[in-house]
Every structure is written in structure tokens, then in C-alpha cells.
Design a protein around this motif. Structure first.
Motif, PDB file in Angstrom:
ATOM      1  N   HIS A  18      25.660 -27.134 -37.957  1.00 44.03           N
ATOM      2  CA  HIS A  18      26.430 -25.897 -37.898  1.00 44.03           C
ATOM      3  C   HIS A  18      27.753 -26.071 -38.636  1.00 44.03           C
ATOM      4  O   HIS A  18      28.317 -27.160 -38.687  1.00 44.03           O
ATOM      5  N   GLY A  19      28.252 -24.972 -39.174  1.00 41.38           N
ATOM      6  CA  GLY A  19      29.553 -24.989 -39.788  1.00 41.38           C
ATOM      7  C   GLY A  19      30.656 -24.825 -38.753  1.00 41.38           C
ATOM      8  O   GLY A  19      30.439 -24.934 -37.541  1.00 41.38           O
ATOM      9  N   ILE A  20      31.858 -24.541 -39.213  1.00 40.02           N
ATOM     10  CA  ILE A  20      32.994 -24.401 -38.296  1.00 40.02           C
ATOM     11  C   ILE A  20      32.890 -23.128 -37.472  1.00 40.02           C
ATOM     12  O   ILE A  20      33.578 -22.993 -36.459  1.00 40.02           O
ATOM     13  N   VAL A  21      32.015 -22.205 -37.893  1.00 44.29           N
ATOM     14  CA  VAL A  21      31.763 -20.986 -37.124  1.00 44.29           C
ATOM     15  C   VAL A  21      30.260 -20.730 -37.112  1.00 44.29           C
ATOM     16  O   VAL A  21      29.607 -20.798 -38.154  1.00 44.29           O
ATOM     17  N   PHE A  22      29.719 -20.439 -35.933  1.00 42.17           N
ATOM     18  CA  PHE A  22      28.308 -20.090 -35.820  1.00 42.17           C
ATOM     19  C   PHE A  22      28.166 -18.993 -34.777  1.00 42.17           C
ATOM     20  O   PHE A  22      28.746 -19.076 -33.686  1.00 42.17           O
ATOM     21  N   HIS A  23      27.392 -17.943 -35.117  1.00 40.52           N
ATOM     22  CA  HIS A  23      27.099 -16.895 -34.143  1.00 40.52           C
ATOM     23  C   HIS A  23      25.719 -16.333 -34.456  1.00 40.52           C
ATOM     24  O   HIS A  23      25.435 -15.975 -35.609  1.00 40.52           O
ATOM     25  N   PRO A  24      24.829 -16.257 -33.472  1.00 40.99           N
ATOM     26  CA  PRO A  24      23.486 -15.722 -33.725  1.00 40.99           C
ATOM     27  C   PRO A  24      23.556 -14.326 -34.337  1.00 40.99           C
ATOM     28  O   PRO A  24      24.240 -13.454 -33.829  1.00 40.99           O
ATOM     29  N   GLY A  25      22.884 -14.143 -35.453  1.00 39.68           N
ATOM     30  CA  GLY A  25      22.900 -12.842 -36.114  1.00 39.68           C
ATOM     31  C   GLY A  25      24.059 -12.643 -37.061  1.00 39.68           C
ATOM     32  O   GLY A  25      24.148 -11.614 -37.735  1.00 39.68           O
ATOM     33  N   GLY A  26      24.966 -13.636 -37.111  1.00 41.43           N
ATOM     34  CA  GLY A  26      26.097 -13.537 -38.025  1.00 41.43           C
ATOM     35  C   GLY A  26      27.273 -12.766 -37.450  1.00 41.43           C
ATOM     36  O   GLY A  26      27.236 -12.269 -36.321  1.00 41.43           O
TER      37      GLY A  26
END
Length: 234
Positions: free
Chosen positions: A194-202
Motif C-alpha cells: 500500500h502507498g501512504i494513502v489507501f481507501h477501498p474504491g479510491g
């Protein structure tokens, strides 16, 4: 009133957050990049910092140790220490982070927990001297949790320092006020991480960033700063 929430992360040029996997550079070593992060962390003057469960387990390294006899536990709020010099906060919906005492790196710990976390875990935290806030609904209301941190502990400025999933959760909820990213002169190259930000669906349509500044730092780093706001209606 919620605390001011400032996201602070170190990133490679391809958006990864663990310098141990980065390419090397003559501009500096991994310890130099870590020192720059700590310097900016101190400059921002937060009352507290917050990470996710995975990051906290890497920091604490404690195993589960529930009490042999289960006492009555407080819900939704247990305050083990008020007016501490500093606070560390962990977002831990399932109650999987454990501690060997009430502090991490000298800061008093507060756990943000889901409603289904059992009494045995709450009793363990209380015995260790850890404060906690338990969600009252089926999902953690991040805005309500932030307001409780302000009201019960006096936290006015909270530094959001990852990992990627917890960063993404707060950004998606429109609760982040500023984003600070220290870009290191290196690549990671591992697309499985994962990068510094991850959220399902963007995060499209979840937040808006406005450029504030870009400041060159030592050891080839660049400090990027943005104001963050919820998306404008329409």
C-alpha cells in the motif's frame, strides 16, 4: 469541536512509506530521512499523534494478556490520564493492539475501538493504564471520536501519521485539514505494498487538496504542504 488534523508522512517517489525497502542515494541514508520526519513532526507542534493498528503493533510489540479475573469495565469512555504531556492514539476497530504499559515513546496511549470489542480487551487496556473510546454505533464515527479526544483529553492538534489505511479513512471522511508529505529521493518499486494513502474504491470526490508550499530539505528531501477540504457541492 474536533482537533485540527494534520496528515504527516514520509514517501518515496513512487508513494511508498517504508524506507527500509527504498533504493539508496548519495544524498542521505535512511536514518537521515527518519531524522527529517521527526524534525518536521516537532515543528508542527501537535498535542497528539495517531496511527493505525498495524503500525501500533510494530511499535508496541506486546502480546495479549487479559486479566485472569474480569472486572467491570467502562463504556464508551475510559480516561486513564488527563493533561498528559503528550498523547498517542491508535485506531483499532477490532481491538487487536496490545500494550506493556500506558505509554508509547513517553506519550499516554488512547485506543479508538469498535463497539464489538470485548470486555476482556477493555479490562486489559485499563489495567495497562491505557485510555480508550468505544464506538457507540455499529461503525466507528471518526468525527465523533475526534470530538471526544478534544473534549475528554484537551487535544487540539492531532498529527495523522499512517499507515495508508487509517490515512485514507480520515481523508474519505473529510476530516483532514492539512497534508504534509516528505518526499525522499528514492524508489520502492513494490506494487504489492500500500502507498501512504489507501481507501477501498479510491478517494475521488472525497476531498480536495490546495497547494500551499514546497520546501527543499536536507538529504535530498522535499516537504510538500497542502490544505485539505471536503469537496465542494456541485
Amino acid at each position: 469541536m474536533k482537533p485540527e488534523l494534520i496528515m504527516l508522512m514520509t514517501s518515496s517517489l513512487d508513494g511508498r512509506q517504508h524506507p527500509s525497502r527504498w533504493t539508496l542515494t548519495p544524498d542521505g541514508e535512511r536514518k537521515d530521512w527518519g531524522a527529517m520526519f521527526e524534525k518536521v513532526h516537532e515543528t508542527l507542534g501537535g498535542d497528539a499523534w495517531i496511527v493505525g493498528r498495524v503500525t501500533m503493533q510494530e511499535m508496541s510489540k506486546a502480546a495479549a494478556h487479559p486479566p485472569a479475573t474480569l472486572p467491570k469495565v467502562a463504556r464508551p469512555l475510559h480516561v486513564a490520564a488527563r493533561q498528559a504531556k503528550g498523547y498517542g492514539v491508535v485506531l483499532d476497530p477490532s481491538g487487536k493492539a496490545h500494550f506493556s504499559g500506558g505509554t508509547v515513546w513517553g506519550d499516554h496511549m488512547i485506543a479508538l475501538l469498535g463497539r464489538e470489542v470485548g470486555d476482556a480487551h477493555l479490562a486489559e487496556l485499563a489495567a495497562d493504564g491505557v485510555s480508550y473510546i468505544v464506538a457507540e454505533g455499529p461503525q466507528i464515527d471518526l468525527a465523533a471520536m475526534l470530538e471526544t479526544l478534544n473534549r475528554a483529553f484537551g487535544i487540539k492538534r492531532l498529527l495523522l501519521e499512517g499507515g495508508g489505511t487509517v490515512n485514507g479513512s480520515f481523508l474519505a471522511a473529510g476530516l483532514v485539514d492539512e497534508v504534509h508529505v516528505l518526499i525522499g529521493p528514492a524508489f520502492d518499486g513494490d506494487s504489492s505494498q500500500h502507498g501512504i494513502v489507501f481507501h477501498p474504491g479510491g478517494l475521488a470526490g472525497k476531498c480536495e487538496l490546495s497547494f500551499t508550499s514546497a520546501t527543499p530539505l536536507e538529504h535530498g528531501m522535499v516537504h510538500l504542504r497542502y490544505a485539505a477540504t471536503p469537496p465542494r457541492a456541485g
